[in-house]
Design an enzyme around this catalytic site. Structure first.
Site, PDB file in Angstrom:
ATOM      1  N   GLY A  12       0.809  -1.216   0.000  1.00  0.00           N
ATOM      2  CA  GLY A  12       0.000   0.000   0.000  1.00  0.00           C
ATOM      3  C   GLY A  12       0.839   1.262   0.000  1.00  0.00           C
ATOM      4  O   GLY A  12       1.876   1.324   0.669  1.00  0.00           O
ATOM      5  N   ASP A 137       1.622   1.502   8.818  1.00  0.00           N
ATOM      6  CA  ASP A 137       1.284   0.705   9.999  1.00  0.00           C
ATOM      7  C   ASP A 137       2.391   0.707  11.058  1.00  0.00           C
ATOM      8  O   ASP A 137       2.142   0.339  12.210  1.00  0.00           O
ATOM      9  CB  ASP A 137       1.012  -0.750   9.608  1.00  0.00           C
ATOM     10  CG  ASP A 137      -0.194  -0.888   8.707  1.00  0.00           C
ATOM     11  OD1 ASP A 137      -1.065  -0.006   8.749  1.00  0.00           O
ATOM     12  OD2 ASP A 137      -0.265  -1.876   7.965  1.00  0.00           O
ATOM     13  N   GLY A 181      -4.581  -0.432  10.219  1.00  0.00           N
ATOM     14  CA  GLY A 181      -3.570  -1.153  10.982  1.00  0.00           C
ATOM     15  C   GLY A 181      -4.174  -2.429  11.533  1.00  0.00           C
ATOM     16  O   GLY A 181      -4.694  -2.440  12.646  1.00  0.00           O
ATOM     17  N   ARG A 289      -3.834   7.410   4.699  1.00  0.00           N
ATOM     18  CA  ARG A 289      -2.486   7.147   4.179  1.00  0.00           C
ATOM     19  C   ARG A 289      -2.163   7.977   2.938  1.00  0.00           C
ATOM     20  O   ARG A 289      -1.042   7.921   2.441  1.00  0.00           O
ATOM     21  CB  ARG A 289      -2.320   5.662   3.880  1.00  0.00           C
ATOM     22  CG  ARG A 289      -3.003   5.169   2.605  1.00  0.00           C
ATOM     23  CD  ARG A 289      -2.800   3.674   2.433  1.00  0.00           C
ATOM     24  NE  ARG A 289      -3.260   3.200   1.139  1.00  0.00           N
ATOM     25  CZ  ARG A 289      -3.517   1.934   0.862  1.00  0.00           C
ATOM     26  NH1 ARG A 289      -3.383   1.021   1.802  1.00  0.00           N
ATOM     27  NH2 ARG A 289      -3.904   1.568  -0.331  1.00  0.00           N
TER      28      ARG A 289
END
Length: 387
Positions: A12, A137, A181, A289
């Site tokens: 990601g 994360d 997360g 993010r």
């Protein structure tokens, strides 16, 4: 054949993945002995197909936009690889004249990084492989934190600060915010820094490092209702019961990834059904993010430095390593870069230590706040409330 350097992204994206790319590309372009500086288009699929972006053909103006551009400018993927793929990658790298390969990603990408390094050695292909850490994360082993985390933490802390102000002004419900997360609670925990905005912070925080007890949660929620009539709760998307199963059932599984229903929506409905009180769910999701507006300057500069250091490690012959960030001091904040043997980080997840989680398991400690505070960059905006 020229000694080319190739950068590939995996997993990601983050708000600073392109900052690491900028650091690597600009350092490589300025390094004597490096031929073409390439980027794999679309992650490992681009490595397998030989689809590369030649950065010598990219203007300085466009390169200069990378540190403040979200996502991955060259493309990334979660493509699973098998033994045959690794052999094909080694062969393709040799055919393309790639002397150095930089892999930017998280645990899965570092696993691939180590396996590509081994496959190249087995095939007699002289390719030095170096990992660049990347994960919002913050679950990569053997380092204090990873690029991508500070910006995700800043985004969530700022957003929760605003939600807390909203609930303070209109205290009529419980608001449950879901953070990304799945197995590690670092981002969820960062919501605690929202209190520095001036209108309070989350009342409850639940992390995947602790088994989730619905009865205890409902007791906590009832206490908020009784005391204030409102509250803000932040939960991890990976909350699980004592047996390890998710608090919500899986919707779909693809490879290593399992897709679950929204934890925040489930818990909001639980409050409504069991306590008969108003509740709503909020899930920032990919905003957490991707946001450049809330990018941490500390995160950005460390990401650039990691990209530069990866090039230095590779071209000096120090390969089979990942660049790591190690903290020297918290107050004042200071960190240094080191080089971690890649086998120490291959699919190794780093979760929140016990000392960062409160005894009841519904919040974090001041020790965590001290650790996290420098990583989000400058102070959060201050708000005022007279209620």
């Amino acid at each position: 054949m020229a000694d080319n350097l190739l950068v590939v992204h995996g997993g990601g994206p983050t708000a600073v993945l392109n900052a690491s790319l900028y650091g690597a590309v600009t350092e490589a372009l300025a390094t004597p002995g490096v031929g073409r500086v390439l980027g794999a288009r679309g992650g490992m699929g681009g490595v397998l197909s030989g689809e590369f972006i030649d950065f010598s053909q990219v203007g300085e103006g466009e390169l200069g936009l990378l540190p403040r551009s979200p996502s991955s400018a060259i493309g990334t993927s979660r493509r699973p690889l098998d033994a045959a793929d690794y052999a094909r990658i080694a062969e393709g790298l040799g055919r393309a004249g790639v002397r150095w390969l930089l892999c930017a990603g998280g645990n899965g990408t570092m696993d691939a990084c180590g396996k590509i390094w081994a496959a190249c050695a087995d095939a007699g292909v002289d390719v030095g492989v170096v990992g660049i850490p990347k994960t919002m994360d913050n679950d990569i082993a053997a380092c204090d934190h990873a690029p991508g985390y500070g910006s995700a933490a800043r985004y969530l802390a700022a957003g929760v600060s605003e939600v807390c102000a909203d609930v303070c002004g209109l205290p009529i419900h419980l608001v449950i915010v879901e953070a990304m997360g799945r197995n590690a609670g670092w981002v969820t925990a960062a919501s605690s820094l929202a209190a520095e905005g001036g209108c309070g912070g989350p009342d409850l925080i639940y992390l995947p490092e602790r088994d989730f007890d619905e009865r205890a949660f409902l007791d906590d929620a009832q206490r908020l209702i009784d005391e204030r009539g409102a509250g803000v709760v932040v939960v991890s998307e990976g909350l699980h019961a004592a047996g390890g199963e998710s608090v919500v059932p899986p919707l779909m599984a693809v490879g290593r990834a399992t897709y679950f229903g929204d934890v925040s929506a489930y818990l909001a409905q639980l409050v409504i059904r069991e306590l008969g009180y108003k509740a709503r769910s909020e899930k920032p999701g990919l905003f957490g993010r991707a946001s450049i507006a809330w990018q941490s300057d500390v995160d950005r500069e460390e990401a650039i430095a990691c990209g530069r250091e990866a090039v230095r490690a590779a071209t000096s012959g120090d390969t089979g390593v990942m660049v790591g960030i190690q903290r020297v001091s918290t107050e004042p904040y200071e960190a240094r870069l080191d080089r971690v043997p890649i086998e120490r980080v291959m699919l190794e997840e780093r979760t929140m230590p016990d000392g960062f989680i409160n005894e009841r398991g519904n919040g974090v400690t001041e020790a965590f706040c001290r650790w996290a505070r420098p990583l989000i960059g400058g102070a959060l905006p201050r708000h005022v409330s007279f209620t």
